[in-house]
Design an enzyme around this catalytic site. Sequence first.
Site, PDB file in Angstrom:
ATOM      1  N   GLU A 197       0.821  -1.215   0.000  1.00  0.00           N
ATOM      2  CA  GLU A 197       0.000   0.000   0.000  1.00  0.00           C
ATOM      3  C   GLU A 197       0.858   1.269   0.000  1.00  0.00           C
ATOM      4  OE1 GLU A 197      -2.772  -0.648   3.291  1.00  0.00           O
ATOM      5  OE2 GLU A 197      -4.135  -1.611   1.894  1.00  0.00           O
ATOM      6  N   GLU A 222     -12.715  -2.554  11.973  1.00  0.00           N
ATOM      7  CA  GLU A 222     -12.668  -1.741  10.757  1.00  0.00           C
ATOM      8  C   GLU A 222     -13.773  -2.133   9.781  1.00  0.00           C
ATOM      9  OE1 GLU A 222      -8.950  -2.020   8.634  1.00  0.00           O
ATOM     10  OE2 GLU A 222      -9.734  -0.940   6.899  1.00  0.00           O
ATOM     11  N   ASP A 227      -8.316  -9.043   3.546  1.00  0.00           N
ATOM     12  CA  ASP A 227      -8.078  -7.997   4.542  1.00  0.00           C
ATOM     13  C   ASP A 227      -9.154  -7.946   5.619  1.00  0.00           C
ATOM     14  OD1 ASP A 227      -7.120  -5.866   5.879  1.00  0.00           O
ATOM     15  OD2 ASP A 227      -7.530  -4.367   4.342  1.00  0.00           O
TER      16      ASP A 227
HETATM   17  C1  GCU Z   1      -6.160  -2.183   5.752  1.00  0.00           C
HETATM   18  C2  GCU Z   1      -6.524  -0.886   6.418  1.00  0.00           C
HETATM   19  C3  GCU Z   1      -5.372   0.072   6.402  1.00  0.00           C
HETATM   20  C4  GCU Z   1      -4.136  -0.594   6.999  1.00  0.00           C
HETATM   21  C5  GCU Z   1      -3.844  -1.890   6.253  1.00  0.00           C
HETATM   22  C6  GCU Z   1      -2.706  -2.688   6.865  1.00  0.00           C
HETATM   23  O1  GCU Z   1      -5.995  -2.011   4.394  1.00  0.00           O
HETATM   24  O2  GCU Z   1      -7.618  -0.320   5.757  1.00  0.00           O
HETATM   25  O3  GCU Z   1      -5.740   1.191   7.162  1.00  0.00           O
HETATM   26  O4  GCU Z   1      -3.040   0.247   6.925  1.00  0.00           O
HETATM   27  O5  GCU Z   1      -4.972  -2.703   6.296  1.00  0.00           O
HETATM   28  O6  GCU Z   1      -2.995  -3.648   7.569  1.00  0.00           O
HETATM   29  O7  GCU Z   1      -1.551  -2.392   6.641  1.00  0.00           O
END
Ligand code: GCU
Length: 684
Positions: free
Chosen positions: A265, A366, A338
């Site tokens: 990400e 979440e 996730d």
């Molecule tokens: C999910 C979440 C993010 C978090 C990511 C992770 O995508 O929405 O906020 O950073 O998981 O676990 O790294």
Amino acid sequence: MKKISCLLGFLFCVQGLFATDGHQLWLRTGKTIPVKISCDRHSPVLDIAQAELLQRWSGKENATITLAIKKDKWIQGDGFRLHPNGVEANTELGILYGVFELLRRQQTGRLFDDEVSNPSYQLRILNHWDNLDGTIERGYAGLSIFWRKEDPFTVTSEDMKRWKEYAVANASIGINGAVLNNVNASPLMLSADYLTRVKAIADVLRPYGIKTYLSVKFSSPALLGGLPTSDPLDPAVRAWWKKKAEEIYQLIPDFGGFVVKANSEGQPGPQDYGRSHADGANLLADALQPHRGIVMWRAFVYNPSEKDRARQAYSEFVPLDGKFRNNVIIQVKNGPIDFQPREPFNPVFGAMKKTAVMPEFQITQEYLGQSVHLVFLSPMWEEILKSDTYQGGKGSTVARVTDGSINQQKNTAIAGVSNIGLDTNWCGHPFAQANWYAFGRLAWNNSLTSEQIVHEWITLTFYQDTIRETIASTEWNLNFLAPVKAMMLESNEAAVNYMMPVGLHHLFAADEHYGPGPWWAPKNVRSDWTPPYYHQADTAGLGFDRTTNGTNAVSQYHAPLASQWSNLSTCPEMYLLWFHHVPWTYSMRSGRTLWGELCYRYDHGVQQVKDFQKTWNQVQRYVDTATFMAVQNKLQLQTRNAQLWRDACLQYFQGYSRMPFPSDIEQPMENLQDIIRNDMKKRR
Ligand code: GCU
């Protein structure tokens, strides 16, 4: 008038008897009954154990309890033996954990004669996704208890008090590690000022057996250290990490180690320099090794050019099996996508034989209604832990392949993404405390049942001294414990039903991950961040084809799962649309068509939440007013949200199925276009 005020006064008094703001969590202090303690040593840990006993003892008056450290071959690590006269353990922490278990037994009335309890995992860790400005990523219970924006480096007495309360709560359920900052880490985390604050936190947590860990940004050598690169094979980079580790251990001699989110990400990582995850993890492992620190390297990786996100952690990590140092643990989310309401277990668990792997659960909700919905997560974690990976044949459950029962590994660990914030009740929703509690209990004993955990939690939290005095346990068990337990145990499945039944996943609107948005797919957003990527609805059917005709992600599971799950008729229906693109008219085991089943499940989820409301209304007499009202309000909102999930998803999918709503379910209350127009945020 007089009569009314008398009545109000009476009610106030009855309610006031057990009023609580939730801050004490499951650790209610009732009347203190005197107890004598025999313990021939003193230390910060043992002194805490004794203080806890003195403060919370509710057994026989003036009984003598012996706390003894002695070698016992049946006790492992920080485990303990409970016997009628006290606690024995090999370590001081074992004594502390034994004391908490003894107190728990007293309060929940579970008898014991002579019993040994050993932890399933050596490291039982909370991951705080707390940012240095005090905000919390995916936090729904206020700001961080560790960091704040204003005056960030002053340690106040209020800070210390909170950290101590946090430490007691964790120790009471066996949690022994805390990662203090977000996995999306700031390079500033490793700056001298912040490390000084970490030391202050570590000093408070230490006597409760809690080690501190930090999330680190892989590019820290460049961003913080001013080096031209953060390449893991560059000697200057290696020297930088080594020196940084020395600096940390000077301040915190028992520092636990690092968590790293790399090449995930948008976070930097070794691949930015053409190196592998193993090169990256080993760089940090080498820096920490002289100090006995560990690296928890996350396997949460996916990249938009791949055609199936669910395959990617396996594809990137399994070829590296055996290439990691033995102080590295690969931290793997429970499912391949996730933290969805339901996922099959992550195939990485079954695939790594020469590398330690640890589960990562998400305690913060979440994707499960955040701090609004009542969802007890233990059944979901239990489902994952008990899933058989067949790594070494039948019985190779996720629990056993990660806790050292099957694979030899130096460290065993489990992590939970915390739901803790500065809110008075710590977790936002009064029932969200149960998820913190359940994580700790499962980390200690990964074969506990959710039934046992919830029984303990409800009793510890709600059956306080004041209630005990006025209400007989038989009445309380029947009228409060039984219905509330049933509600909690059903709550996860209810959320799956009204959000994403039959294997659907990631149908969330935008990136706030709260409300439904199966239609949400703006042109400028990566397709693997949009729901249509996951549900693949068309006029032929619904679901993601992960069989050999599709992405073949199912082949990442061992036999017999791969063949069972890739066959439409033997695939468990709870994973059906995870692995298959299924025709709308496909006949389900209930005899309904797929479309009919979806309608039934969504509607059933709504009815389940409506029933939770009734259950809660019926137990009013046994709960303090503030908690009762807070939960009642949240359940109302949850019902409205569940209806919206049902109405939105079913009407949207109906655009593809082109089939009518069955007559025996409630018809949509709101039109799809109106739902799409009204931002979900306004409905919270
Ligand atoms: C999910 C979440 C993010 C978090 C990511 C992770 O995508 O929405 O906020 O950073 O998981 O676990 O790294």
